[in-house]
Design an enzyme around this catalytic site. Structure first.
Site, PDB file in Angstrom:
ATOM      1  N   ASN A 208      18.349   0.021  -9.074  1.00 12.92           N
ATOM      2  CA  ASN A 208      17.714  -0.964  -9.964  1.00 12.92           C
ATOM      3  C   ASN A 208      17.304  -2.246  -9.247  1.00 12.92           C
ATOM      4  OD1 ASN A 208      20.452  -1.626  -9.737  1.00 12.92           O
ATOM      5  ND2 ASN A 208      20.382  -2.811 -11.612  1.00 12.92           N
TER       6      ASN A 208
ATOM      7  N   GLY B 194      27.223   0.511  -8.339  1.00  9.13           N
ATOM      8  CA  GLY B 194      26.717   1.688  -9.040  1.00  9.13           C
ATOM      9  C   GLY B 194      27.527   1.934 -10.294  1.00  9.13           C
ATOM     10  N   SER B 195      27.608   3.198 -10.666  1.00 11.63           N
ATOM     11  CA  SER B 195      28.212   3.529 -11.965  1.00 11.63           C
ATOM     12  C   SER B 195      29.724   3.759 -11.853  1.00 11.63           C
ATOM     13  CB  SER B 195      27.535   4.775 -12.527  1.00 11.63           C
ATOM     14  OG  SER B 195      27.812   5.865 -11.685  1.00 11.63           O
TER      15      SER B 195
ATOM     16  N   GLU C  17      31.138  -3.005  -7.637  1.00  9.13           N
ATOM     17  CA  GLU C  17      30.352  -3.733  -8.637  1.00  9.13           C
ATOM     18  C   GLU C  17      29.768  -2.672  -9.561  1.00  9.13           C
ATOM     19  OE1 GLU C  17      30.403  -6.845  -8.775  1.00  9.13           O
ATOM     20  OE2 GLU C  17      30.757  -7.596  -6.754  1.00  9.13           O
TER      21      GLU C  17
ATOM     22  N   GLU D 119      32.296 -10.615  -5.015  1.00 11.14           N
ATOM     23  CA  GLU D 119      31.441 -10.893  -3.862  1.00 11.14           C
ATOM     24  C   GLU D 119      30.868 -12.289  -4.037  1.00 11.14           C
ATOM     25  OE1 GLU D 119      29.049  -7.417  -2.281  1.00 11.14           O
ATOM     26  OE2 GLU D 119      29.470  -6.678  -4.290  1.00 11.14           O
TER      27      GLU D 119
ATOM     28  N   CYS E 127      22.637  -4.557 -14.587  1.00  9.70           N
ATOM     29  CA  CYS E 127      24.058  -4.360 -14.889  1.00  9.70           C
ATOM     30  C   CYS E 127      24.605  -5.460 -15.789  1.00  9.70           C
ATOM     31  CB  CYS E 127      24.849  -4.303 -13.592  1.00  9.70           C
ATOM     32  SG  CYS E 127      24.602  -5.766 -12.574  1.00  9.70           S
TER      33      CYS E 127
ATOM     34  N   THR F 126      30.868   7.321 -10.440  1.00 12.59           N
ATOM     35  CA  THR F 126      30.756   7.435  -8.973  1.00 12.59           C
ATOM     36  C   THR F 126      31.859   6.620  -8.301  1.00 12.59           C
ATOM     37  OG1 THR F 126      28.369   7.685  -9.216  1.00 12.59           O
ATOM     38  CG2 THR F 126      29.173   7.190  -7.022  1.00 12.59           C
ATOM     39  N   ALA F 127      32.175   5.464  -8.873  1.00 14.33           N
ATOM     40  CA  ALA F 127      33.245   4.632  -8.296  1.00 14.33           C
ATOM     41  C   ALA F 127      34.573   5.383  -8.294  1.00 14.33           C
ATOM     42  CB  ALA F 127      33.378   3.332  -9.086  1.00 14.33           C
TER      43      ALA F 127
END
Ligand code: NAD
Length: 496
Positions: free
Chosen positions: A163, A239-240, A261, A473, A294, A243-244
Site C-alpha cells: 500500500n 503487513g497483516s 507494524e 519505530e 493501516c 503473516t506476522a
C-alpha cells in the site's frame, strides 16, 4: 501456478526502465522463473519480475552477512553521508518513482509526487541526522565508568506491504543502515517495482556491495527462507496479522527480535462539541488511498445528538470525491490493488449487508469505471446498523469501507472505540481540550490525533498496541531495535 520464464530483465513502466531482477551483493541477479505484476489502474501487465526462492534468499543473506563487518565499522559520519546521497537520488528521481509507484499500486500520482516521495527521502535524512546525535551515555558507579554503546545487531530482513511500498521501505531502510546493519528487503509481490529502483539509487549513491540486497517474490517462497535464516539478527515486518504470526513462529526458532507494524480497525470519534465541518472532512479523509491505509479511522463513532447533522455534512463531502484514474490531477480516489483484494473487500460488504447493515453510501464495486478503465475500483462506502461484535466492525477491510455507529456519552464512546482486538490509531473531533485529554488517555492506540489526522514528526514513536503490532519505530526507538546495547564498565585507574 506454472512457472513463467524470466524474459527481458528490464521492463518499461510509465516510460521508466525498471530492472526486474534481484539485487544481491551489488549485482543484478536473475531467477529461472518470474511472476506477473499487473497495474490496478487499468489491469495492464507491467512486468515479469524475478521470482526468488531459497537460493536467492540464501545468497542475499550471505551477501548481507559478508558486508556487515565493513558497514558496521564505517564511521557514523560516512554512513550518514551515504544516506543523504540516497535521499538526493530519491529527490532527483521523484517523478520517475512517482509514476512507477502509481502504475504499480494505484495510489494517486499527485500524492506520490508531492507527499510520499519527498517523505521517503526525508526518512533517510532523518535517521542519518539522528545517528550523529545518538546518545552514547556514560554513568559512574563507585568510581567505575559505565559506557553505553549502540552496536549494530547484524543483517536485518525488511518485509514490506503494497500500500505504500517505497515510503515503508525507506522507513525501515533509514534506521537499519544508519545503525550499521546490512539488509535484505523483500517487497510485496503486488507492487515490487520501486524497490528495484531504490536498489539502483542506493548503488549510485555509493552504498557498498552487499549492504542493501533485494529479493523479490511471493511471501511463502521468498519471504519464508529469509525469516527462517539463523544468520539474520533482526526482522522488521509491515503487513497483516496472519503473516506476522507465521513470521513470529520462524523468528522464535532462533530468538530473532521482530518489529511488527500490522493492521488496524481504528475509531474516529465525533463529539457533539466538535466543529462538525472539520469532523466530516476528517472522516472523508479515511477514504484516502481507496481506504488502503493501516491507520485509517474506519469506524465512525458519532455522538447521537449530532448524528444527522454530521451525516449530512459527511455525505455532501463524500459525494464530491472524484473516482478515476489516479494519474489524473482531478482524481481524489483511485483503484484497489488487485482483483482478489477487491473481491475480499466486497465480500466483507456483502456479508455485512446480509447481516442487516444498511448502506448510506456505495456498497459495491464501481463497475462502470472498471469497465471504462479496466482496473479494480470500489465505491466509497458507508454502512450503518452494524453491531459492535459484527465482522464489519471487528475485522480490517483495507478498502474504502467505513461504518457508522453512535454513542450516548463519553464512557460509551471509549468502550466502543477500544472494543476490537486492534490498537493502531484513533482520531478525536472535539471542541473541548479537557475532554480530548481525558479521552485520549483512555484510548488503546499507538497514535491519537485530536482534530487532525496523519500528521507525525519522524522523531515520535509509531506503532500499534494489541494485535496492531509489536514495538515502535521512529526516532531513537528505531535505533533501539536495530542495535544491541552494550554497557562497558571500566575500573578507575590504579584500581586493584
Ligand atoms: P501481507 O501480510 O499479505 O504481506 C506483507 C508482506 O509479507 C509481503 O511482502 C508478503 O510477500 C510478505 N509475506 C507473506 N507471507 C510471508 C511469509 N510467510 N514469510 C515472509 N514474508 C511473507 O500484507 P499486505 O496485504 O501486503 O498488506 C496489507 C496489510 O499491511 C494490512 O493488514 C495493513 O494494515 C498492513 N499495514 C500496516 C502498516 C503499519 O504500519 N501498521 C502499514 C501498512 C500496511
Amino acid at each position: 501456478m506454472a512457472p513463467i520464464p524470466q524474459q527481458d530483465p528490464v521492463a518499461r513502466v510509465a516510460g521508466v526502465p525498471v530492472d526486474t531482477r534481484h539485487w544481491i551483493g551489488g549485482e543484478r541477479v536473475a531467477s529461472a522463473a518470474a511472476f506477473p505484476d499487473h497495474s490496478p489502474v487499468d489491469g495492464a501487465l507491467l512486468a515479469h519480475v524475478a521470482r526468488g526462492g531459497e537460493a536467492e534468499a540464501h545468497a542475499a543473506v550471505t551477501a548481507a552477512r559478508d558486508a556487515f563487518p565493513g558497514w558496521a565499522a564505517t564511521p557514523p559520519g560516512e554512513r550518514a553521508r551515504v544516506l543523504h546521497r540516497i535521499a538526493d537520488g530519491i529527490e532527483a528521481r521523484t517523478e520517475e518513482l512517482a509514476r512507477v509507484e502509481t502504475a504499480d499500486n494505484g495510489a494517486l500520482l499527485r500524492s506520490h509526487r508531492r507527499g510520499v516521495m519527498p517523505r521517503a527521502a526525508q526518512n533517510l535524512r532523518h535517521f542519518a541526522d539522528r545517528l550523529l546525535t545518538l546518545n552514547h551515555e556514560d554513568f559512574e558507579t563507585r568510581g567505575h565508568s559505565n559506557h553505553v554503546s549502540w552496536d549494530p545487531s547484524g543483517p536485518a530482513v525488511l518485509i514490506t506491504p503494497w500500500n505504500a511500498p517505497l515510503m515503508l521501505a525507506t522507513w525501515k531502510l533509514g534506521p537499519a543502515l544508519a545503525a550499521g546493519c546490512t539488509v535484505v528487503l523483500k517487497p510485496a509481490e503486488w507492487a515490487p517495482l520501486t524497490a528495484s529502483l531504490l536498489a539502483g539509487i542506493a548503488h549510485e549513491a555509493g552504498l557498498p556491495a552487499g549492504v542493501f540486497n533485494l529479493v523479490q517474490g511471493y511471501g511463502a517462497e521468498a519471504g519464508t527462507p529469509l525469516v527462517s535464516d539463523p544468520r539474520v539478527r533482526r526482522i522488521s515486518f509491515t503487513g497483516s496479522v496472519p503473516t506476522a504470526r507465521t513470521i513470529a513462529g520462524h523468528a522464535a526458532a532462533h530468538l530473532v527480535p521482530t518489529s511488527f507494524e500490522l493492521g488496524g480497525k481504528s475509531p474516529l470519534l465525533v463529539f457533539a462539541d466538535a466543529d462538525l465541518d472539520l469532523a466530516a472532512g476528517l472522516a472523508v479523509e479515511q477514504y484516502d488511498n481507496a481506504g488502503q491505509v493501516c491507520l485509517a479511522g474506519t469506524r465512525l463513532l458519532v455522538e447521537e445528538s449530532v448524528r444527522d447533522v454530521f451525516l449530512e455534512k459527511f455525505l455532501a463531502r463524500a459525494r464530491e470525491l472524484t473516482l478515476g484514474d489516479p494519474r489524473d490531477e482531478a482524481t481524489s480516489m483511485g483503484p484497489n490493488i488487485h482483483p482478489r483484494h477487491l473481491e475480499r473487500v466486497d465480500g466483507f460488504v456483502r456479508r455485512a449487508l446480509a447481516a442487516g447493515a444498511r448502506p448510506l453510501l456505495g456498497g459495491e464495486p464501481h463497475t462502470a469505471l472498471a469497465e471504462r478503465l479496466g482496473g479494480t475500483y470500489y465505491l466509497p462506502t458507508l454502512l450503518t446498523d452494524v453491531a459492535q461484535d459484527s465482522e464489519i466492525v471487528q475485522e480490517e477491510v483495507f478498502g474504502p469501507v467505513l461504518t457508522l455507529q453512535t454513542f450516548a456519552d463519553e464512557e460509551e464512546a471509549v468502550r466502543l472505540a477500544n472494543g476490537t482486538r486492534f490498537g493502531l490509531a484513533a482520531t478525536l473531533a472535539t471542541g473541548d481540550p479537557e475532554r480530548a485529554e481525558r479521552v485520549a488517555a483512555q484510548l488503546v492506540a499507538g497514535t491519537v490525533w485530536t482534530n487532525c489526522f496523519f500528521v507525525r514528526d519522524l522523531s515520535a514513536p509509531f506503532g500499534g498496541s494489541r494485535e496492531s503490532g509489536i514495538g515502535r519505530e521512529g526516532g531513537d526507538w528505531s535505533f533501539d531495535f536495530y542495535c544491541d546495547l552494550k554497557t562497558t564498565v571500566t575500573a578507575p585507574a590504579g584500581w586493584s
